[in-house]
Design an enzyme around this catalytic site. Structure first.
Site, mmCIF file in Angstrom:
data_model
loop_
_atom_site.group_PDB
_atom_site.id
_atom_site.type_symbol
_atom_site.label_atom_id
_atom_site.label_comp_id
_atom_site.label_asym_id
_atom_site.label_seq_id
_atom_site.Cartn_x
_atom_site.Cartn_y
_atom_site.Cartn_z
ATOM 1 N N ARG A 1 12.833 -28.989 4.414
ATOM 2 C CA ARG A 1 13.549 -27.844 3.856
ATOM 3 C C ARG A 1 14.640 -28.364 2.919
ATOM 4 N NH1 ARG A 1 13.450 -23.812 7.907
ATOM 5 N NH2 ARG A 1 14.764 -22.487 6.589
ATOM 6 N N PRO B 1 16.938 -14.606 4.269
ATOM 7 C CA PRO B 1 17.259 -14.021 5.572
ATOM 8 C C PRO B 1 17.694 -15.076 6.579
ATOM 9 C CG PRO B 1 15.150 -13.206 4.737
ATOM 10 C CD PRO B 1 15.535 -14.372 3.881
ATOM 11 N N LYS C 1 16.815 -14.795 14.223
ATOM 12 C CA LYS C 1 16.105 -14.294 13.044
ATOM 13 C C LYS C 1 14.995 -13.303 13.420
ATOM 14 C CE LYS C 1 16.878 -18.531 10.366
ATOM 15 N NZ LYS C 1 16.240 -19.564 9.528
#
Length: 270
Positions: free
Chosen positions: A255, A2, A51
């Site tokens: 990440r 997402p 988001k």
């Protein structure tokens, strides 16, 4: 995964099913709101902000974030769910549809008047009505020593970008992710590319950043060790995160990052 375009599509889907209709049943499967009942409330709108997703009913907003695994589905009454019931966190029903949020990263209910406190910290949203590229560029340059690969994931600077768009934007613009933000030659182009790519994908069920003639939907993301589609050199896969973000900077945890060191060289500071 997402990212801003995924949440934007979810908001449009929920808006079509819920807005203007009165809820006849709700079920919040999180302890804090287990007794909350919004039956009888009319949904006035559903919007995305980066988001984050906001479902407004009466004077309240159901605020959710998908994180990594979350998603919202819409079903006809009695239709079988595509995900197991134990993963459902929020169920909103009206006579025509039922909206179900599964594995939501977080879920809370706030007063709509308090939305600025919940999402007001976010940077400009490329899919938002008040998109401001100049402000996005200013924020990205505000911490000139911070690597651009980290700044692009800081939702306070620009909202809606995740690992995929970060890697793809930097590859397309031939920018090394470890380049300090203050040394990025054309930050304006990166900001404009973010706007273009998210808008190009907001109506697609399959996200892509490459031309239609390419078999792979991404230039570098997920291609660690495979040949770069531009030069043939191996794509690098590593992790990057803030070691010590400093005051006033939202920390970005390590990440996944993909880039081509040949197409995206790290230039020495003069």
């Amino acid at each position: 995964m997402p990212e801003g375009d995924t949440v934007y599509r979810a908001a449009r889907m929920l808006d079509a099913a819920l807005t203007g209709r009165v809820l006849n049943a709700t079920d919040f499967r999180v302890p804090r709101y287990a007794t909350l009942n919004l039956a009888g409330a009319k949904v006035t709108s559903v919007v995305s902000r980066g988001k984050h997703l906001l479902i407004r009913a009466a004077d309240l907003s159901i605020h959710s974030h998908l994180m990594m695994e979350g998603h919202w589905d819409v079903y006809a009454p009695g239709e079988r769910w595509r995900s197991p019931g134990f993963k459902a966190r929020c169920i909103l029903k009206n006579p025509d549809f039922q909206a179900v949020g599964f594995e939501l990263g977080f879920l809370r209910v706030i007063r709509t008047s308090d939305e600025p406190d919940a999402v007001g910290h976010l940077g400009p949203d490329p899919l938002g009505h008040y998109w401001d590229p100049a402000e996005a560029e200013r924020r990205l340059r505000a911490n000139p020593e911070r690597p651009i690969g980290l700044s692009l994931l800081d939702q306070r600077l620009i909202a809606g970008l995740g690992n995929i768009y970060r890697s793809e934007l930097l590859f397309i613009s031939r920018t090394n992710p470890r380049t300090p933000a203050g040394e990025v030659q054309d930050m304006g182009r990166i900001v404009e590319l973010a706007h273009q790519l998210l808008h190009a994908n907001k109506d697609r069920t399959r996200r892509t950043t490459t031309p239609a003639t390419h078999r792979d939907p991404y230039w570098v993301y997920g291609r660690g060790g495979r040949p770069c589609q531009r030069c043939g050199e191996p794509v690098v896969h590593e992790k990057i995160g803030d070691a010590a973000p400093g005051p006033g900077i939202a920390e970005v945890n390590e990440r996944d990052l993909y880039f081509c060191p040949n197409c995206q060289p790290l230039h020495d500071t003069p």
